[in-house]
Design a protein around this motif. Sequence first.
Motif, PDB file in Angstrom:
ATOM      1  N   GLU A 102       0.950  -1.291   0.474  1.00 59.49           N
ATOM      2  CA  GLU A 102       0.183   0.160   0.193  1.00 59.49           C
ATOM      3  C   GLU A 102       1.152   1.269   0.116  1.00 59.49           C
ATOM      4  N   LEU A 133       2.510   2.171  -3.400  1.00 61.48           N
ATOM      5  CA  LEU A 133       1.478   2.337  -4.535  1.00 61.48           C
ATOM      6  C   LEU A 133       1.061   3.504  -4.047  1.00 61.48           C
ATOM      7  N   GLU A 134       0.442   4.436  -2.847  1.00 63.06           N
ATOM      8  CA  GLU A 134       0.862   5.384  -2.414  1.00 63.06           C
ATOM      9  C   GLU A 134       1.624   6.100  -3.047  1.00 63.06           C
ATOM     10  N   LYS A 135       2.929   5.729  -2.721  1.00 63.19           N
ATOM     11  CA  LYS A 135       4.322   6.800  -2.904  1.00 63.19           C
ATOM     12  C   LYS A 135       4.512   6.958  -5.073  1.00 63.19           C
ATOM     13  N   GLY A 136       3.911   6.435  -5.619  1.00 64.78           N
ATOM     14  CA  GLY A 136       3.689   6.147  -6.968  1.00 64.78           C
ATOM     15  C   GLY A 136       2.590   6.834  -7.669  1.00 64.78           C
ATOM     16  N   TYR A 137       1.557   7.463  -6.043  1.00 68.60           N
ATOM     17  CA  TYR A 137       0.653   7.856  -7.091  1.00 68.60           C
ATOM     18  C   TYR A 137       0.239   9.428  -7.886  1.00 68.60           C
ATOM     19  N   ARG A 138       0.041   9.481  -9.020  1.00 69.30           N
ATOM     20  CA  ARG A 138       0.155  10.142  -9.224  1.00 69.30           C
ATOM     21  C   ARG A 138      -0.996  10.967  -9.838  1.00 69.30           C
ATOM     22  N   GLU A 139      -1.532  12.504  -9.738  1.00 68.48           N
ATOM     23  CA  GLU A 139      -3.209  13.314  -9.560  1.00 68.48           C
ATOM     24  C   GLU A 139      -3.107  13.676 -10.575  1.00 68.48           C
TER      25      GLU A 139
END
Length: 105
Positions: free
Chosen positions: A86, A89-95
């Motif tokens: 998790e 995945l959060e670290k790789g999240y791009r808005e």
Amino acid sequence: MNNELITKNNERVTRFMKSLERMTEGIEQLAASCLPLLNGEHYLTDKELSARLKVSRRTLQDYRNEGRFPYIQLGGKILYRESDIEKILEKGYREAFRLEERSTI
């Protein structure tokens, strides 16, 4: 009074049994998807993680070899901490950005 003999072929009995089977299947699916906690942490196998991320098990092996995913190896079994995945995945999240915002740049 209705003196009808109720047998296993009775429509109400058949409907009840089918309903009971559907409930049993639902409970079995729920139990299978419920991961046990170990010291307050969920662990995933490579099979479970590859299904969740929709990548092959070979891709997960590449990620391990490249040091992208932390893992635990017990004998021949590979386990991943759900919280570690998790975080990755959060670290790789791009808005996503809107077209209006883009046109002002």
